[in-house]
Design a protein around this motif. Structure first.
Motif, mmCIF file in Angstrom:
data_model
loop_
_atom_site.group_PDB
_atom_site.id
_atom_site.type_symbol
_atom_site.label_atom_id
_atom_site.label_comp_id
_atom_site.label_asym_id
_atom_site.label_seq_id
_atom_site.Cartn_x
_atom_site.Cartn_y
_atom_site.Cartn_z
ATOM 1 N N ALA A 22 3.753 6.467 -19.715
ATOM 2 C CA ALA A 22 3.025 6.706 -20.964
ATOM 3 C C ALA A 22 1.624 7.219 -20.667
ATOM 4 O O ALA A 22 1.049 6.925 -19.623
ATOM 5 N N SER A 26 2.628 9.238 -14.606
ATOM 6 C CA SER A 26 3.510 9.886 -13.632
ATOM 7 C C SER A 26 4.852 9.157 -13.535
ATOM 8 O O SER A 26 4.905 8.000 -13.096
ATOM 9 N N TRP A 47 -3.060 14.234 -1.517
ATOM 10 C CA TRP A 47 -4.352 13.737 -2.021
ATOM 11 C C TRP A 47 -5.384 14.860 -2.019
ATOM 12 O O TRP A 47 -6.160 15.013 -2.981
ATOM 13 N N ILE A 84 -2.384 16.250 -13.892
ATOM 14 C CA ILE A 84 -2.580 14.932 -13.253
ATOM 15 C C ILE A 84 -1.218 14.280 -12.983
ATOM 16 O O ILE A 84 -0.979 13.712 -11.900
ATOM 17 N N ASP A 105 1.831 4.246 -16.735
ATOM 18 C CA ASP A 105 1.323 5.347 -15.918
ATOM 19 C C ASP A 105 1.916 6.646 -16.449
ATOM 20 O O ASP A 105 3.052 6.700 -16.918
ATOM 21 N N CYS A 140 -1.162 2.397 -13.594
ATOM 22 C CA CYS A 140 -0.774 1.348 -12.624
ATOM 23 C C CYS A 140 -0.425 1.897 -11.255
ATOM 24 O O CYS A 140 -0.353 1.134 -10.283
ATOM 25 N N GLY A 141 -0.188 3.216 -11.129
ATOM 26 C CA GLY A 141 0.190 3.767 -9.828
ATOM 27 C C GLY A 141 1.418 3.062 -9.281
ATOM 28 O O GLY A 141 2.399 2.838 -10.016
HETATM 29 C C1 LIG Z 1 -5.771 7.159 -8.421
HETATM 30 S S1 LIG Z 1 -4.335 6.497 -9.210
HETATM 31 C C2 LIG Z 1 -4.747 4.764 -9.283
HETATM 32 C C3 LIG Z 1 -3.543 3.889 -9.207
HETATM 33 C C4 LIG Z 1 -3.863 2.394 -9.125
HETATM 34 N N1 LIG Z 1 -4.409 1.907 -10.390
HETATM 35 C C5 LIG Z 1 -4.816 2.115 -7.986
HETATM 36 O O1 LIG Z 1 -5.957 1.699 -8.212
HETATM 37 O O2 LIG Z 1 -4.406 2.317 -6.830
HETATM 38 C C6 LIG Z 1 -4.542 6.999 -10.900
HETATM 39 C C7 LIG Z 1 -3.279 6.772 -11.725
HETATM 40 O O3 LIG Z 1 -3.604 6.949 -13.103
HETATM 41 C C8 LIG Z 1 -2.538 7.616 -13.739
HETATM 42 N N2 LIG Z 1 -3.052 8.240 -14.962
HETATM 43 C C9 LIG Z 1 -3.916 9.285 -15.059
HETATM 44 N N3 LIG Z 1 -4.141 9.582 -16.353
HETATM 45 C C10 LIG Z 1 -3.436 8.682 -17.090
HETATM 46 C C11 LIG Z 1 -3.245 8.487 -18.496
HETATM 47 N N4 LIG Z 1 -3.821 9.293 -19.401
HETATM 48 N N5 LIG Z 1 -2.452 7.466 -18.917
HETATM 49 C C12 LIG Z 1 -1.827 6.667 -18.011
HETATM 50 N N6 LIG Z 1 -1.951 6.822 -16.668
HETATM 51 C C13 LIG Z 1 -2.741 7.815 -16.214
HETATM 52 C C14 LIG Z 1 -2.061 8.610 -12.679
HETATM 53 O O4 LIG Z 1 -0.759 9.068 -12.912
HETATM 54 C C15 LIG Z 1 -2.188 7.786 -11.398
HETATM 55 O O5 LIG Z 1 -1.007 7.122 -11.044
#
Ligand SMILES: C[S@@+](CC[C@H](N)C(=O)[O-])C[C@H]1O[C@@H](n2cnc3c(N)ncnc32)[C@H](O)[C@@H]1O
Length: 216
Positions: free
Chosen positions: A93, A71, A171, A8, A69, A48-49
């Motif tokens: 994190a 990433s 995507w 991910i 996040d 948070c993206g």
């Molecule tokens: C689809 S994006 C959504 C970003 C933003 N919240 C939005 O609604 O546009 C999902 C995000 O969740 C993060 N993510 C996934 N698993 C996670 C975890 N275990 N802890 C923290 N962030 C995580 C990903 O890296 C990604 O940036």
């Protein structure tokens, strides 16, 4: 099967690398959550993206936002886009390796479908002070013939993401790793750990959930 945190993180590093110049988009479901956040709350934004939600909360609700996040490149983009005056604290994190505490609001949009939902929700609940609020907006999948009209309307009304061919390809690659739960699964998982949680279904395969941690 759910993809590992490593996969991910790599997916979203790739998406972040193609996201330069793409304007902030806050989906309708996320906007609904923003309106529910009490002014000047201490907020934890999980996943948070690029930081669009964190900025909205800081700017419109006067929130003191901590945003995490998985990433690293997403967090780089979020930091670059966020004026220092908003005071947002970003960190790379994994929610599942943290035990945060002391927040008035824990919020997450479009992220929890990457995680074991009940475990993630329990961790978020533990981060709340008594009386604090958990707000979730996320995806669900609608299956079966009875869902045909809903799926057709949702497809027509789906949020369109602007961007390049590279971003669309990133995507598409990520979708291969997604395992989107059905709404009955979401209800079971959230009700098991958040007694009294309110869950609403919206158009375009989005649900929102709202839960208040009891005062005692
Ligand atoms: C689809 S994006 C959504 C970003 C933003 N919240 C939005 O609604 O546009 C999902 C995000 O969740 C993060 N993510 C996934 N698993 C996670 C975890 N275990 N802890 C923290 N962030 C995580 C990903 O890296 C990604 O940036």
């Amino acid at each position: 099967m759910r993809a590992s945190a490593h996969v991910i993180s790599a997916d979203f590093d790739r998406i972040a690398a193609c996201s330069g110049g793409i304007p902030d988009v806050l989906e309708r479901a996320a906007q609904r959550l923003v309106a529910a956040v009490p002014l000047r709350s201490r907020v934890l934004d999980v996943g948070c993206g690029t930081g669009a939600l964190a900025r909205e909360l800081a700017a419109k609700r006067g929130a003191k936002v901590t945003a995490i996040d998985l990433s690293p490149r997403m967090v780089d983009v979020a930091r670059l886009r966020s004026p220092a005056s908003l005071g947002i604290e970003y960190a790379v994190a994994d929610l599942m390796e943290l035990s945060p505490t002391g927040f008035d609001v824990v919020i997450s949009t479009n992220t929890l479908h990457h995680l074991p939902l009940a475990d993630a929700a329990a961790r978020m609940a533990a981060a709340l002070v008594p009386g604090g609020m958990m707000l979730i907006a996320d995806l669900f999948s609608a299956r079966g013939p009875l869902e045909l009209p809903y799926n057709a309307i949702s497809w027509l009304a789906r949020p369109r993401r602007p961007g390049s061919r590279e971003l669309a390809a990133a995507w598409d690659a990520h979708w291969q790793h997604d395992d989107i739960p059905t709404l009955p699964h979401v209800r079971r998982a959230l009700r098991a750990v958040l007694p009294g949680v309110s869950i609403r279904r919206h158009i375009s395969w989005r649900y929102t959930a709202c839960w208040k941690r009891p005062l005692r």
